[in-house]
Enzyme design. Structure first.
Site, PDB file in Angstrom:
ATOM      1  N   ASP A 103      55.861  61.455  61.393  1.00  0.00           N
ATOM      2  CA  ASP A 103      56.752  60.964  60.339  1.00  0.00           C
ATOM      3  C   ASP A 103      56.769  59.439  60.324  1.00  0.00           C
ATOM      4  O   ASP A 103      57.782  58.798  60.649  1.00  0.00           O
ATOM      5  CB  ASP A 103      58.157  61.533  60.509  1.00  0.00           C
ATOM      6  N   HIS A 129      56.103  67.298  66.994  1.00  0.00           N
ATOM      7  CA  HIS A 129      57.021  66.745  66.003  1.00  0.00           C
ATOM      8  C   HIS A 129      58.180  67.698  65.728  1.00  0.00           C
ATOM      9  O   HIS A 129      59.345  67.299  65.794  1.00  0.00           O
ATOM     10  CB  HIS A 129      56.300  66.451  64.698  1.00  0.00           C
ATOM     11  N   ASP A 179      60.638  59.835  64.854  1.00  0.00           N
ATOM     12  CA  ASP A 179      60.394  59.425  63.466  1.00  0.00           C
ATOM     13  C   ASP A 179      60.565  57.921  63.301  1.00  0.00           C
ATOM     14  O   ASP A 179      61.526  57.336  63.813  1.00  0.00           O
ATOM     15  CB  ASP A 179      61.378  60.138  62.535  1.00  0.00           C
ATOM     16  N   HIS A 234      61.876  64.900  64.255  1.00  0.00           N
ATOM     17  CA  HIS A 234      62.121  65.754  63.081  1.00  0.00           C
ATOM     18  C   HIS A 234      63.558  65.819  62.612  1.00  0.00           C
ATOM     19  O   HIS A 234      63.811  66.195  61.462  1.00  0.00           O
ATOM     20  CB  HIS A 234      61.603  67.163  63.382  1.00  0.00           C
ATOM     21  N   ASN A 244      55.661  66.468  59.603  1.00  0.00           N
ATOM     22  CA  ASN A 244      55.643  67.125  58.295  1.00  0.00           C
ATOM     23  C   ASN A 244      55.482  66.129  57.156  1.00  0.00           C
ATOM     24  O   ASN A 244      55.069  66.515  56.051  1.00  0.00           O
ATOM     25  CB  ASN A 244      56.927  67.943  58.103  1.00  0.00           C
ATOM     26  N   HIS A 245      55.761  64.853  57.381  1.00  0.00           N
ATOM     27  CA  HIS A 245      55.556  63.854  56.333  1.00  0.00           C
ATOM     28  C   HIS A 245      54.117  63.337  56.303  1.00  0.00           C
ATOM     29  O   HIS A 245      53.782  62.542  55.431  1.00  0.00           O
ATOM     30  CB  HIS A 245      56.529  62.682  56.506  1.00  0.00           C
ATOM     31  N   HIS A 262      59.499  56.500  59.884  1.00  0.00           N
ATOM     32  CA  HIS A 262      59.853  56.554  58.469  1.00  0.00           C
ATOM     33  C   HIS A 262      59.898  55.186  57.790  1.00  0.00           C
ATOM     34  O   HIS A 262      60.887  54.810  57.164  1.00  0.00           O
ATOM     35  CB  HIS A 262      61.195  57.259  58.287  1.00  0.00           C
TER      36      HIS A 262
END
Length: 573
Positions: free
Chosen positions: A258, A349, A226, A448, A290-291, A228
């Protein structure tokens, strides 16, 4: 005849020289007892000198013998090394095979604890504790490669469109290298950046759509978790993994998803990664997390100013921001779901999906992942996609390894309900062993989940969890950002030390901001490069105990769920 003195002299000449004993006796007679002691000491010194000279001569002889022996041994060793290398090619000698790392069963990739790399900043210099992060190339080679014309063979595109996409990607990459330059901060807050981001998303979408849902790569391969929206940590990896450019990296860059939300620089991060994909399509691989779904990165009520949709609208205005958000999500809808490195390391992920009951018995879950349509939404659920294939895609981006106390409650296949809720799944040891046996893999690499050490190893040393951001997840101020290098027969962990000094993101009271014009400060604050003095998003307190009100940015509402999972998402079928 002659005088008495002359007669005495002649007599002495006739007798000749006296013997040493007689001379000593005369000296003792003439000089007395002290003279005899001096003569004795002189004789002892001369004897010692002769002894030392003899020992020195013996030592020189021994040195010469040793030199000759060393020369013979070196000659013999050269012959034996050549013969042992030939023997190892034909089956291997015992001593040669003992020097090679022994494989555990059928695994090619070995774990070694002597290859953990940490990069720290020690004052004005940078100290790197490592053996070797990557293969290097000269700056001259980098300049020659940059001067070569780009050959972007994209079917259905004119040469002018390919050249325009290449120039656009190169411009965004240049902005990422120096985001604090005045002209670059102006560009990142402009309408031009919005237009460029839309064009990048469309160019990347065409590439994502043509890729299989399971991308097969060969090592060496850097695997990142990730990000982010964390510009600082992503810049750290670019400085230490592909400092001279992605073209000179030995192998691939694999990102596990992500890319947006939670961090303050989601727009810059996603623009840079899309630019890398457009400019280096064969070396850079982006997977879906998932993002990278509309229900998650558009959830302003949960993430507030950390939401990707909020940042798009705040930067470009409601109308243009919504358009940018939609085009970027259109690219996300085409991202691959998983990758396979060296046919042995499964990269995803979230985690491994369940096998549908009606699936072809001859098909592995790797084959089933490849059957997922190249364009689909996950959250919300795409009604045009077969429910079983949608469930596979959803579990690839949402699943987690089961905790040890969850193992007894899992079903016979090793799966159970995740603590995230919302119908998400977790997988245990039994599910992992069945998946590895079914697919022929040895390891699973996923993202994740936040980890303070950047990389963690679990489930009987078969599951790596990689987290490539050290901020915005309440892991404490000493959290690390990590990635993994899969290189032939080794797996190496590379971490950013918490002591590594930030280069771009600073608190409002930092001396680095002294002397900046007020309009430049406002632009940097809008870009997330200036944070308030009381910013506490890196505390290790529970999120519900932490205030997210930052003055310049609207506060977001937080869920007490430590995993920050939207519970209003429709559960997978």
């Amino acid at each position: 005849g002659g005088s008495p003195p002359q007669q005495q002299q002649q007599q002495q000449q006739c007798r000749g020289a006296s013997s040493p004993g007689e001379a000593d006796m005369r000296n003792m007679t003439r000089r007395g007892r002290p003279g005899g002691e001096e003569r004795s000491m002189s004789l002892a010194g001369e004897g010692r000198l002769l002894q030392l000279e003899s020992e020195n001569s013996s030592l020189r002889s021994e040195v010469e013998r040793l030199r000759e022996r060393v020369a013979r041994l070196e000659t013999r060793r050269g012959r034996s090394s050549r013969s042992s290398s030939m023997a190892s090619m034909g089956g291997g000698a015992e001593d040669a095979s003992s020097r090679r790392p022994r494989r555990a069963g059928r695994r090619r990739h070995l774990l070694r604890d002597s290859i953990l790399h940490t990069v720290e900043s020690g004052g004005p210099s940078v100290r790197v504790e490592r053996d070797k992060i990557s293969r290097t190339a000269s700056i001259g080679t980098a300049s020659v490669l940059r001067a070569l014309p780009r050959s972007m063979s994209t079917s259905g595109q004119s040469s002018a469109a390919r050249a325009a996409a290449s120039a656009l990607a190169e411009r965004v990459i240049e902005v990422f290298r120096e985001p604090l330059a005045r002209e670059h901060t102006q560009y990142l807050c402009s309408q031009q950046f919005a237009d460029d981001l839309i064009a990048l998303s469309e160019a990347a979408s065409r590439r994502f759509e043509r890729e299989p849902r399971l991308v097969r790569l060969e090592s060496p391969c850097y695997v990142f978790g990730d990000v982010h929206g964390n510009l600082e940590d992503l810049h750290f990896f670019s400085d230490h993994v592909w400092k001279l450019g992605v073209a000179l990296v030995a192998g691939h860059l694999l990102f596990l998803g992500d890319y947006v939300d939670r961090g303050l620089s989601s727009l810059e991060v996603v623009a840079y990664l899309l630019a890398l994909k457009v400019y280096h399509p064969r070396k850079v691989c982006l997977l879906r997390g998932n993002h990278e779904t509309r229900d998650v990165n558009g959830w302003k009520e949960h993430y507030g100013d950390r939401s990707f949709l909020w940042q798009c609208e705040h930067r470009f205005g409601a109308e243009i921001g919504a358009r940018v958000w939609d085009r970027v999500n259109a690219a996300f809808d085409r991202l691959p779901l998983a990758a396979l490195v060296d046919d042995e390391i499964f990269c995803v992920h979230g985690g491994i999906p369940r096998r549908p009951a009606d699936a072809d018995p001859a098909a592995t879950r790797l084959d089933l992942i490849d059957c997922v349509p190249p364009v689909m939404t996950i959250n919300p659920q795409d009604p045009a996609v077969d429910p079983s294939l949608h469930r596979i895609a959803s579990e690839c981006v949402w699943s987690d390894p089961a905790l040890e106390d969850q193992e007894p409650a899992l079903d016979d296949d090793g799966f159970g309900e995740s603590m995230r809720g919302g119908g998400t799944m977790c997988f245990g040891n039994a599910a992992i062993q069945r998946f590895l046996a079914e697919t022929g893999c040895s390891f699973i690499m996923r993202a994740h989940e936040a980890h303070a050490y950047g990389v963690s190893l679990s489930k009987m040393a078969t599951v790596f969890t990689i987290f490539s951001t050290s901020k915005d997840h309440h892991q404490g101020k000493m959290a690390k950002a990590g990635c993994v290098l899969v290189d032939l027969e080794s797996i190496q962990v590379i971490n950013r030390s918490p002591h590594y000094k930030n280069r771009f993101v600073h608190r409002r009271n930092s001396v680095s901001l002294v002397g900046l014009a007020p309009d430049e400060l406002r632009r940097r604050a809008a870009l997330g490069l200036v944070v308030p003095d009381d910013d506490d998003t890196d505390d290790d307190r529970h999120p519900s105990e932490t205030s997210f009100s930052h003055g310049l940015r609207s506060p977001g509402s937080l869920s007490p769920d430590p995993f920050h999972t939207p519970t209003n998402l429709p559960p997978p079928p």
